[in-house]
Design an enzyme around this catalytic site. Sequence first.
Site, PDB file in Angstrom:
ATOM      1  N   GLU A   9       4.585  -5.031   7.307  1.00  0.00           N
ATOM      2  CA  GLU A   9       3.838  -3.930   7.911  1.00  0.00           C
ATOM      3  C   GLU A   9       4.247  -3.658   9.352  1.00  0.00           C
ATOM      4  O   GLU A   9       4.190  -2.518   9.824  1.00  0.00           O
ATOM      5  CB  GLU A   9       2.331  -4.201   7.844  1.00  0.00           C
ATOM      6  CG  GLU A   9       1.737  -4.072   6.454  1.00  0.00           C
ATOM      7  CD  GLU A   9       1.792  -5.345   5.616  1.00  0.00           C
ATOM      8  OE1 GLU A   9       2.543  -6.281   5.978  1.00  0.00           O
ATOM      9  OE2 GLU A   9       1.089  -5.408   4.593  1.00  0.00           O
ATOM     10  N   GLY A  68       0.881  -5.114   0.889  1.00  0.00           N
ATOM     11  CA  GLY A  68      -0.302  -5.225   0.032  1.00  0.00           C
ATOM     12  C   GLY A  68      -0.003  -5.846  -1.325  1.00  0.00           C
ATOM     13  O   GLY A  68      -0.897  -6.423  -1.956  1.00  0.00           O
ATOM     14  N   GLU A 100      -0.177  -9.415  -0.652  1.00  0.00           N
ATOM     15  CA  GLU A 100      -1.596  -9.748  -0.424  1.00  0.00           C
ATOM     16  C   GLU A 100      -2.376  -9.775  -1.739  1.00  0.00           C
ATOM     17  O   GLU A 100      -3.288 -10.587  -1.909  1.00  0.00           O
ATOM     18  CB  GLU A 100      -2.204  -8.736   0.549  1.00  0.00           C
ATOM     19  CG  GLU A 100      -1.606  -8.877   1.940  1.00  0.00           C
ATOM     20  CD  GLU A 100      -2.062  -7.779   2.874  1.00  0.00           C
ATOM     21  OE1 GLU A 100      -1.641  -6.618   2.669  1.00  0.00           O
ATOM     22  OE2 GLU A 100      -2.851  -8.056   3.786  1.00  0.00           O
ATOM     23  N   ALA A 104       0.852  -1.183   0.000  1.00  0.00           N
ATOM     24  CA  ALA A 104       0.000   0.000   0.000  1.00  0.00           C
ATOM     25  C   ALA A 104       0.895   1.242   0.000  1.00  0.00           C
ATOM     26  O   ALA A 104       2.036   1.192   0.469  1.00  0.00           O
ATOM     27  CB  ALA A 104      -0.890  -0.019   1.226  1.00  0.00           C
TER      28      ALA A 104
HETATM   29  N1  CAA Z   1       4.668   3.252  -0.480  1.00  0.00           N
HETATM   30  C1  CAA Z   1       5.096   4.402  -0.988  1.00  0.00           C
HETATM   31  N2  CAA Z   1       6.279   4.548  -1.603  1.00  0.00           N
HETATM   32  C2  CAA Z   1       7.048   3.459  -1.687  1.00  0.00           C
HETATM   33  C3  CAA Z   1       6.679   2.216  -1.167  1.00  0.00           C
HETATM   34  C4  CAA Z   1       5.414   2.124  -0.547  1.00  0.00           C
HETATM   35  N3  CAA Z   1       4.922   0.975  -0.061  1.00  0.00           N
HETATM   36  N4  CAA Z   1       7.676   1.337  -1.389  1.00  0.00           N
HETATM   37  C5  CAA Z   1       8.630   2.001  -2.050  1.00  0.00           C
HETATM   38  N5  CAA Z   1       8.260   3.281  -2.232  1.00  0.00           N
HETATM   39  C6  CAA Z   1       9.011   4.342  -2.867  1.00  0.00           C
HETATM   40  C7  CAA Z   1      10.149   4.788  -1.985  1.00  0.00           C
HETATM   41  O1  CAA Z   1       9.677   5.738  -1.023  1.00  0.00           O
HETATM   42  C8  CAA Z   1      11.091   5.370  -2.998  1.00  0.00           C
HETATM   43  O2  CAA Z   1      10.638   6.676  -3.329  1.00  0.00           O
HETATM   44  P1  CAA Z   1      11.731   7.879  -3.525  1.00  0.00           P
HETATM   45  O3  CAA Z   1      12.548   7.436  -4.713  1.00  0.00           O
HETATM   46  O4  CAA Z   1      10.854   9.052  -3.795  1.00  0.00           O
HETATM   47  O5  CAA Z   1      12.519   7.949  -2.269  1.00  0.00           O
HETATM   48  C9  CAA Z   1      10.883   4.491  -4.228  1.00  0.00           C
HETATM   49  O6  CAA Z   1       9.624   3.842  -4.042  1.00  0.00           O
HETATM   50  C10 CAA Z   1      11.948   3.425  -4.361  1.00  0.00           C
HETATM   51  O7  CAA Z   1      11.981   2.705  -3.123  1.00  0.00           O
HETATM   52  P2  CAA Z   1      13.364   2.422  -2.338  1.00  0.00           P
HETATM   53  O8  CAA Z   1      14.353   3.512  -2.600  1.00  0.00           O
HETATM   54  O9  CAA Z   1      13.009   2.142  -0.914  1.00  0.00           O
HETATM   55  O10 CAA Z   1      13.816   1.090  -3.107  1.00  0.00           O
HETATM   56  P3  CAA Z   1      14.755  -0.079  -2.537  1.00  0.00           P
HETATM   57  O11 CAA Z   1      15.056  -0.941  -3.726  1.00  0.00           O
HETATM   58  O12 CAA Z   1      15.887   0.461  -1.739  1.00  0.00           O
HETATM   59  O13 CAA Z   1      13.826  -0.908  -1.506  1.00  0.00           O
HETATM   60  C11 CAA Z   1      11.802  -1.981  -0.809  1.00  0.00           C
HETATM   61  C12 CAA Z   1      12.708  -1.597  -1.996  1.00  0.00           C
HETATM   62  C13 CAA Z   1      12.529  -2.987   0.102  1.00  0.00           C
HETATM   63  C14 CAA Z   1      10.551  -2.647  -1.383  1.00  0.00           C
HETATM   64  C15 CAA Z   1      11.459  -0.705  -0.001  1.00  0.00           C
HETATM   65  O14 CAA Z   1      11.000   0.300  -0.900  1.00  0.00           O
HETATM   66  C16 CAA Z   1      10.394  -0.904   1.032  1.00  0.00           C
HETATM   67  O15 CAA Z   1      10.682  -1.438   2.100  1.00  0.00           O
HETATM   68  N6  CAA Z   1       9.156  -0.455   0.743  1.00  0.00           N
HETATM   69  C17 CAA Z   1       8.074  -0.493   1.688  1.00  0.00           C
HETATM   70  C18 CAA Z   1       7.544  -1.926   1.809  1.00  0.00           C
HETATM   71  C19 CAA Z   1       6.432  -1.946   2.815  1.00  0.00           C
HETATM   72  O16 CAA Z   1       6.591  -1.646   3.979  1.00  0.00           O
HETATM   73  N7  CAA Z   1       5.215  -2.356   2.353  1.00  0.00           N
HETATM   74  C20 CAA Z   1       4.052  -2.439   3.189  1.00  0.00           C
HETATM   75  C21 CAA Z   1       3.223  -1.172   3.071  1.00  0.00           C
HETATM   76  S1  CAA Z   1       1.842  -1.119   4.204  1.00  0.00           S
HETATM   77  C22 CAA Z   1       0.669  -2.148   3.489  1.00  0.00           C
HETATM   78  O17 CAA Z   1       0.870  -2.709   2.437  1.00  0.00           O
HETATM   79  C23 CAA Z   1      -0.618  -2.262   4.271  1.00  0.00           C
HETATM   80  C24 CAA Z   1      -1.564  -3.262   3.734  1.00  0.00           C
HETATM   81  O18 CAA Z   1      -1.599  -4.376   4.174  1.00  0.00           O
HETATM   82  C25 CAA Z   1      -2.498  -2.938   2.687  1.00  0.00           C
END
Ligand code: CAA
Length: 258
Positions: free
Chosen positions: A132, A109, A112, A65
């Site tokens: 999460e 998500g 999921e 998400a």
């Molecule tokens: N939401 C918003 N932006 C996101 C994102 C997310 N879930 N995941 C990545 N991005 C964005 C980053 O903020 C980054 O943006 P900027 O370039 O503007 O800084 C861009 O995408 C690239 O991401 P990274 O620089 O972090 O890329 P990476 O290769 O170093 O890491 C990753 C990749 C491990 C997937 C890392 O991006 C990450 O940990 N993302 C979040 C994963 C996460 O926590 N997901 C769960 C979200 S909550 C949810 O999903 C609730 C639900 O159940 C519905």
Amino acid sequence: MDDTLVLLETIGRVGVITLNRPKQLNALNDGLMDALGHALLAFDADEAIGAIIITGSDKAFAAGADIAAMAHWTYMDVYRSDFITRNWETICQVRKPVIAAVAGFAMGGGCELALACDIVIAADNAKFALPEITLAMMPGAGGTQRLPLAVGKAKAMDMCLSARTLDATEADRYGLVSRVVPAADLRSTSIALATAIAAYSLPALMSIKESIKRAYEGSLAEGISFERRQMHARFASSDAHEGMAAFLDKRTPLVQHR
Ligand code: CAA
């Protein structure tokens, strides 16, 4: 509706939906989920389509998400808009087979969404996690209900409580995915599989899908509605807002257990 957020293709009797927010690693925001739901219903209603593929980029199926969108939402915002239920669950209405073709990150998500598909083909570079908890959030798109059904309680607890990432081989061993293929073959394998499925009798496919879902979804609806209220309540947590803000600020969150 922003029709750049998903790209649509028709290949024979196969409808292909490509998630398309590459800069955000296909983070799933409202616009994308609206567009995905719209595309799924359109392919489902199209007599010329027999199977649907959802895919992402080489780097990310979907990183979850959209944390930037959620970071400032309150409990009232998500409760009143019926976050997730409103558009993410459109996929549950689809009666034709849906295949997730997953390369790269399938996080939160995104994982999921793959779990909500009928078949998951993983590229050998795929990574699956429900991270999460690192945001002081929780899986809220069916993960706490579908993951244990797929991999069993012990492994689901491990993934959700520790945020552990599975590579494609582990995900295959756990039963999270249907098969693993070399990344270069993901598209061709998925299209070949969807084409073979789509050649079978559509009403028979639909009956099989409906029956297999019936095997476990009786109690799933109740579980998911419980999960949704719990997930909405996360927006009343200061740790969750701090967790999401810290992610966006690229810093370690200050957890206060509140
Ligand atoms: N939401 C918003 N932006 C996101 C994102 C997310 N879930 N995941 C990545 N991005 C964005 C980053 O903020 C980054 O943006 P900027 O370039 O503007 O800084 C861009 O995408 C690239 O991401 P990274 O620089 O972090 O890329 P990476 O290769 O170093 O890491 C990753 C990749 C491990 C997937 C890392 O991006 C990450 O940990 N993302 C979040 C994963 C996460 O926590 N997901 C769960 C979200 S909550 C949810 O999903 C609730 C639900 O159940 C519905």
